[in-house]
Design an enzyme around this catalytic site. Structure first.
Site, PDB file in Angstrom:
ATOM      1  N   ASP A  97       0.863  -1.183   0.000  1.00 11.93           N
ATOM      2  CA  ASP A  97       0.000   0.000   0.000  1.00 11.93           C
ATOM      3  C   ASP A  97       0.900   1.233   0.000  1.00 11.93           C
ATOM      4  OD1 ASP A  97      -1.887  -2.000   0.434  1.00 11.93           O
ATOM      5  OD2 ASP A  97      -2.971  -0.892   1.983  1.00 11.93           O
ATOM      6  N   LYS A 159      -6.963   3.448  -2.946  1.00  9.97           N
ATOM      7  CA  LYS A 159      -7.286   3.399  -1.520  1.00  9.97           C
ATOM      8  C   LYS A 159      -7.486   4.816  -1.002  1.00  9.97           C
ATOM      9  CE  LYS A 159      -5.048   2.082   2.886  1.00  9.97           C
ATOM     10  NZ  LYS A 159      -3.878   1.403   3.472  1.00  9.97           N
ATOM     11  N   LYS A 187     -10.299   0.265  -2.128  1.00 10.34           N
ATOM     12  CA  LYS A 187     -10.118  -0.007  -0.702  1.00 10.34           C
ATOM     13  C   LYS A 187     -10.537   1.212   0.108  1.00 10.34           C
ATOM     14  CE  LYS A 187      -6.730  -1.210   2.880  1.00 10.34           C
ATOM     15  NZ  LYS A 187      -5.362  -1.722   3.176  1.00 10.34           N
TER      16      LYS A 187
END
Length: 221
Positions: A97, A159, A187
């Site tokens: 991430d 995300k 996400k």
């Protein structure tokens, strides 16, 4: 917006990146998170880079190991992010991430943002890449532009948040993502405060939920 349907606990947990990123985390804390991820069959456990090798050895493949790159501010150089990524993959990370360079986005340096994501993508060597854009610091126009950039980049997910800034995921942001992304998943992370919130994020189009407390919330239902 009403929920489309009710999710069973196992289905919700299969979308969860069970997260521990606080600065004071210890190896014992990481082992607890891994144990919980294994027990509850979460999508992954998301932990600091310094613990990836320990967690991977401890988990022995029973749960995916996710870690964070350029975290939480995103203003590391591209070279540093690429090194961090390669090092994490070497240590056993299954998922990465990364935080974008928000200053470049704000300055309209869209090609630089895209090329950095692509450089990190290459360093992932096939591992899943999620791109954190820190929605709480962006205008709607910037969020839409990042949907376009991440869709072009070869990353797997966009995300919302680090959880370390001024806000986390919102329903409006997930709906916006779902409208504008192409060929990537979503996400929602930061500030998921209830099981109902988790279900609504899934209904709106999120495929992953980054949270440190959803296992506890489900246990207390």
């Amino acid at each position: 917006m009403e929920k489309c349907r009710k999710y069973d606990d196992g289905e919700i947990l299969s979308h969860v990146d069970h997260t521990l990123l606080r600065q004071t985390a210890t190896a014992a804390d990481i082992e607890t998170i891994v144990d919980e991820g294994i027990r509850y069959k979460t999508a992954s456990v998301c932990i600091p880079p310094s613990f990836v090798a320990h967690a991977a050895a401890y988990a022995k493949g029973r749960v995916k190991i996710c870690t964070v790159i350029g975290f939480p501010n995103g203003y590391n150089t591209t070279e540093v992010k690429v090194f961090e990524t390669a090092d994490a993959v070497k240590d056993g990370a299954d998922e990465i991430d990364m935080v974008i360079n928000l200053g470049d986005l704000k300055a309209g340096k869209y090609d630089a943002v895209l090329e950095e994501i692509r450089a990190v993508r290459a360093a992932c060597t096939g591992k899943i890449l999620k791109v954190i854009i820190e929605t709480c610091l962006l205008t709607e126009e910037e969020k839409i532009r990042m949907c376009e950039i991440v869709s072009e980049s070869g990353a797997d997910y966009i995300k919302t948040s680090t959880g370390f800034s001024t806000g986390g995921a919102t329903f409006d942001d997930i709906a916006l993502f779902a409208k504008h992304v192409r060929g990537i998943r979503i996400k929602a992370a930061g500030g998921i405060k209830s099981v109902d919130d988790a279900e609504r994020f899934l209904d709106l189009g999120a495929d992953r939920l980054g949270t440190s407390s959803l296992i506890r919330m489900l246990a207390e239902k």
